[in-house]
Enzyme design. Structure first.
Site, mmCIF file in Angstrom:
data_model
loop_
_atom_site.group_PDB
_atom_site.id
_atom_site.type_symbol
_atom_site.label_atom_id
_atom_site.label_comp_id
_atom_site.label_asym_id
_atom_site.label_seq_id
_atom_site.Cartn_x
_atom_site.Cartn_y
_atom_site.Cartn_z
ATOM 1 N N GLU A 168 0.827 -1.202 0.000
ATOM 2 C CA GLU A 168 0.000 0.000 0.000
ATOM 3 C C GLU A 168 0.862 1.252 0.000
ATOM 4 O O GLU A 168 0.530 2.251 -0.626
ATOM 5 C CB GLU A 168 -0.907 -0.005 1.225
ATOM 6 N N SER A 211 -1.152 6.779 11.871
ATOM 7 C CA SER A 211 -0.904 8.163 12.269
ATOM 8 C C SER A 211 0.589 8.480 12.295
ATOM 9 O O SER A 211 1.437 7.587 12.397
ATOM 10 C CB SER A 211 -1.514 8.434 13.646
#
Length: 379
Positions: free
Chosen positions: A235, A359
């Site tokens: 990804e 994050s």
């Protein structure tokens, strides 16, 4: 890595450009995906030289050529991205021949759409803390739990779900990677999450005894963490370069607007635009180095840190270029949607760039622990 384009790449570019020119005005959705699939434009990067799945074979440079031409033509946003670029390479690396033969053809034809069941409330970036359970029941698994921030869940036919299949297991142990059909009324519920842009790109997904076939566990029972982390590397690897092509187009639009409005005469703003251009080049070189086969610990986390904050700064710059006009939208305003333009939508959406996909805090921890060898944070 020498990433120059050769004669074969330019021939491929001519073919891609001609196809895109012959199919203007497409809209995101199943019809567009099927059109791409029918002509073999899905799965260019799959390692399938025998072309069993209907996809064209293409070198890495030709994949970049296709991405450049696709972005340059303003072609529709892809709804098949998750199946094509995340699940398919994962099945090729970890799936059984049966799983590959059953699922890859539907993705290649653009007929089956997928979503990703990873993040959970309380276990977003900390993926190993997930609580969704998969209990073996004969030849099936029964899945119970909740996933969140699930893109394309309302349209997807299938979801690949990371769940805890070993009761009492902790962290990354006892997880399995399951392929789950979404058409299970009463067992799977999808609830859209409305964003501050007015869109609902993300969803909550609730599993209440949803059924997955035992033969659809990728990597074997308990092998989910290895499969899931391999997928995340993909990804943030190949897809990152394609993403940057879109970023370049967005930056070009902001620069054109700055020139047209006279905002580029401000030396401070002009310096910020130049820095954005330079930082984008650095990100591109970093992505090319990674794609060239240089395996470096923490490379996906470095890439995520770079592009997340970069895109936020671009959204902020786009608003600065517009000035006070950026505070109001063209309308119409309805209870279902805000009347905002592309610049405003980019600014609002980019607020999430340093959160979703892991994050910034989590990425820094990964780099600190796995690259720099610093002590792990107490849990």
């Amino acid at each position: 890595m020498d990433f120059g384009f050769g004669p074969d790449d330019e021939t491929f570019r001519t073919e891609a450009r001609a196809w895109l020119a012959a199919h203007p005005g497409g809209k995101p959705g199943r019809d567009w995906e099927r059109l791409l699939g029918a002509d073999g434009w899905i799965g260019l990067g799959w390692d399938t030289p025998d072309r069993r799945y209907g996809n064209r074979t293409a070198t890495l440079t030709q994949q970049v050529v296709w991405a450049e031409e696709y972005a340059g033509a303003g072609a529709p946003a892809r709804t098949g991205h998750i199946g094509e670029n995340l699940l398919a390479p994962t099945l090729l690396a970890h799936g059984t021949p049966d799983q590959q033969d059953r699922f890859l053809p539907g993705i290649a034809r653009g007929e089956e759409l997928w979503c990703q069941g990873y993040s959970e409330p309380g276990a977003g970036s900390d993926l190993a803390g997930l609580r969704t359970a998969a209990v073996r029941d004969g030849d099936t698994y029964r899945i119970t739990g909740q996933k969140i921030w699930t893109s394309l869940a309302r349209d997807a036919d299938w979801c690949f779900v990371l769940a805890r299949s070993e009761p009492g297991s902790h962290r990354h142990h006892g997880l399995s990677f399951l392929l789950v059909p979404m058409d299970q009324p009463g067992r799977i519920e999808v609830r859209p999450i409305r964003q501050m842009s007015g869109d609902s790109d993300f969803n909550e997904v609730f599993f209440d005894g949803a059924v997955a076939d035992a033969r659809d566990v990728v990597g074997g029972e308990g092998g989910g963490w290895r499969v899931a982390t391999g997928l995340l590397a993909r990804e943030r690897g190949v897809s990152t370069l394609v993403q940057q092509i879109g970023f370049a187009a967005e930056l070009a639009r902001v620069v054109r607007q700055a020139v047209a409005t006279g905002a580029a005469a401000d030396p401070v703003l002009r310096d910020a635009l130049v820095r954005q251009w330079a930082d984008l080049r650095v990100m591109r070189w970093n992505a090319l180095r990674t794609l060239g086969g240089t395996e470096e610990p923490g490379a996906p986390s470095v890439a995520k840190l770079l592009w997340g904050r970069w895109h936020q700064r671009l959204g902020e710059l786009a608003v600065r270029v517009r000035g006070a006009e950026a505070a109001t939208g063209p309308g119409p305003w309805t209870p279902e949607a805000y009347g905002i333009d592309d610049t405003q939508r980019m600014f609002l959406f980019s607020r999430a760039d340093t959160i979703y996909g892991g994050s910034d805090e989590i990425q820094r921890s990964i780099i600190a622990e796995r690259v720099l060898g610093l002590p792990k944070e107490p849990r």
